[in-house]
Design a protein around this motif. Structure first.
Motif, PDB file in Angstrom:
ATOM      1  N   SER A 101       0.866  -1.188   0.000  1.00 20.76           N
ATOM      2  CA  SER A 101       0.000   0.000   0.000  1.00 20.76           C
ATOM      3  C   SER A 101       0.898   1.231   0.000  1.00 20.76           C
ATOM      4  O   SER A 101       2.121   1.130   0.163  1.00 20.76           O
ATOM      5  N   GLU A 102       0.285   2.403  -0.175  1.00 21.80           N
ATOM      6  CA  GLU A 102       1.082   3.630  -0.282  1.00 21.80           C
ATOM      7  C   GLU A 102       1.812   3.964   1.015  1.00 21.80           C
ATOM      8  O   GLU A 102       2.824   4.644   1.005  1.00 21.80           O
ATOM      9  N   GLU A 103       1.286   3.509   2.152  1.00 20.18           N
ATOM     10  CA  GLU A 103       1.900   3.868   3.443  1.00 20.18           C
ATOM     11  C   GLU A 103       3.102   2.975   3.780  1.00 20.18           C
ATOM     12  O   GLU A 103       3.782   3.225   4.761  1.00 20.18           O
TER      13      GLU A 103
END
Length: 551
Positions: free
Chosen positions: A330-332
């Motif tokens: 995911s982006e995080e």
């Protein structure tokens, strides 16, 4: 009078094979250019045989099995090989002004109309299984004199020039072999030189099958062609070489890893096929049972620690690792991998290719990764003490580390790490869990039938506290190439390293004690998972015992 044509989805719902909900799911999730029938087959809502039977009954179109059908080879000139493969059709016979054609999708009226216009015949359709058609196309269109032409042209003067020609017999032969491997869904192609011949074999569902035998005189040209495609040194025959081919076969992107090995009779070539369009990136599709899937999800949710996936070569470890990374992606999260080689490219993941020639080893790559502020690290394989120690230290400093190890089961991975020279206290404090896995063949859904379990099978189940009355087996049909098996599924053993187990590891307790602790924690061992899959009708006892030893 014009008859109103029903749509395939409506036909299947009416016949009770799928529900409205399943139809809605398939329509929503299918790719833009994918046919509905293929989408339903991919999700396992129906079998190909059921699809054929519904179309045969509802549309009144006959079904043909091409396994022993006498196809008229003279008609092949009416339909090009590309058209046959793309639209899954093959001409069967001609009667007066009618041309009989086998199709995977007889409701594809655009293709029927195209055929009518291009051939000038009235088209009569029959239904055949998709695999059946692809196998027939490869079989009949490949009787195209490649070998005879090759033998006529195989002189020293033409050898050099042929490599440059895209339509030379050797180029066509290599393309045919690769195309056939794709049709059979093979994972590897083996080209074995013998004293008087060259044998081509394919590994389908984990088992090698003979594909063809070629004259020994073809080995040099065949090897040269494959080496040229893989950018390898064609003048070097004395040492092993590795290469890679990226190409499109039958409209699909394929990555092929090439390995050559000098043997007594010439160079043996093994081609590992990575089908980029069919990589599984979802944990739920890998065959985990509910208990193991829950345990696996819990391991992946941890912020730090090491999760090891173990098993022999070709047991699907990479697929499980990639599915795990895909779940965490995911982006995080900053995910960095160091692999040898990078098999599948994952979007949003930073992947490093090991290159020992310039000093980029697993250990060196791992050291660099730690300066890149990662959350999740994936190490392709722990091969030595140095890599193991850096991976363990990375997990102790707040990183989740995923990696693979070559061992027979989950518990022996602990002793393997200690044998490598890693201190037991480091192993105990860093290990979160170990997943052992094997791949076993699934019973073909089109020809499976129930038969009573033998006394020996009842005894095997009884030893593990289970009961069995009937077992599913495949009779053998055109769809599974008469083997009774089609496709593979993984069996797993997910061991969660608890505080009590860590204490046993610290005290250097024997394997038997660790095993007792795993049993107390209700770990489902490989054999048990295999037996549960037999009870569900997915596989057979022979397959499970081929992959896992009885204790």
């Amino acid at each position: 009078m014009k008859t109103k044509r029903k749509r395939l989805g409506d036909l299947l719902v009416e016949s009770g094979l799928i529900t409205e909900e399943q139809l809605a799911v398939a329509l929503k999730e299918k790719k833009d250019n994918q046919k509905l029938g293929d989408a339903l087959l991919d999700r396992g809502f129906i079998t190909e045989q059921q699809l054929i039977e519904v179309l045969e009954f509802q549309l009144g179109i006959p079904h043909v099995s091409l396994y022993r059908y006498p196809v008229d080879i003279k008609l092949l000139s009416l339909v090009s090989k590309e058209m046959a493969k793309k639209n899954l059709i093959i001409p069967l016979k001609k009667e007066e002004n009618r041309l009989f054609v086998a199709m995977a999708d007889p409701m594809d009226y655009f293709t029927v109309e195209d055929l009518r216009l291009s051939t000038g015949f009235q088209i009569e359709t029959a239904i055949a299984a998709k695999q059946d058609i692809l196998r027939a196309v490869n079989k009949y269109y490949d009787i195209d004199d490649s070998l005879e032409e090759f033998m006529q042209q195989n002189t020293p003067e033409t050898a050099e020039s042929q490599e440059a020609e895209e339509d030379s017999p050797v180029v066509r032969l290599v393309n045919q072999i690769m195309s056939r491997a794709m049709t059979e869904k093979a994972s590897d192609i083996h080209i074995d030189p013998h004293e008087t011949k060259v044998v081509v074999r394919m590994r389908v569902d984990g088992v090698l099958q003979l594909d063809r035998q070629l004259p020994k005189s073809m080995l040099g040209m065949l090897t040269a062609r494959i080496k040229i495609m893989a950018n390898m040194d064609i003048t070097e025959h004395r040492i092993p070489q590795d290469g890679r081919i990226k190409t499109n076969i039958d409209f699909r992107p394929i990555d092929i890893r090439i390995s050559t090995l000098p043997t007594v009779y010439g160079e043996k070539i093994v081609m590992r096929i990575l089908d980029l369009s069919s990589s599984l990136n979802d944990m739920k599709q890998l065959g985990f049972n509910k208990v193991n899937l829950k345990r696996m999800d819990t391991l992946l949710e941890r912020p730090n620690g090491i999760v090891l996936i173990t098993g022999p070569t070709g047991s699907g470890k990479s697929s499980t690792l990639y599915a795990g990374l895909n779940q965490l992606n995911s982006e995080e999260v900053n995910i960095i991998t160091v692999e040898d080689p990078v098999e599948y490219q994952l979007e949003g993941v930073n992947q490093i290719q090991v290159n020992p020639n310039v000093g980029l080893t697993f250990a060196a790559g791992l050291r660099s990764i730690l300066r890149q502020d990662p959350n999740v690290i994936m190490v392709g394989e722990i091969r030595d003490k140095e890599t193991a120690e850096i991976a363990i230290r990375a997990s102790l400093t707040g990183h989740l580390v995923l990696s693979t190890l070559h061992t027979n089961d989950s518990i022996s991975s602990i002793t393997r790490l200690i044998d490598m020279g890693v201190e037991p206290f480091l192993v105990a404090s860093s290990l979160s869990g170990i997943v052992a896995q094997r791949l076993i063949r699934k019973v073909c859904r089109d020809c499976r039938h129930e038969e009573p379990a033998t006394e020996r099978e009842k005894e095997i189940f009884g030893k593990r506290g289970l009961k069995i009355e009937t077992i599913n087996r495949g009779k053998g049909c055109a769809s599974c190439n008469m083997t009774g098996y089609k496709g593979r599924v993984a069996i797993h053993e997910v061991l969660t390293v608890t505080e009590e187990m860590k204490r046993l590891i610290l005290n250097n307790e024997p394997l038997s004690k660790l095993k007792q602790m795993a049993m107390r924690d209700k770990t489902i061992f490989l054999l048990d998972d295999g037996l549960l899959k037999i009870k569900q009708g997915i596989t057979t006892t022979e397959e499970v015992l081929r992959a896992v030893l009885m204790e």
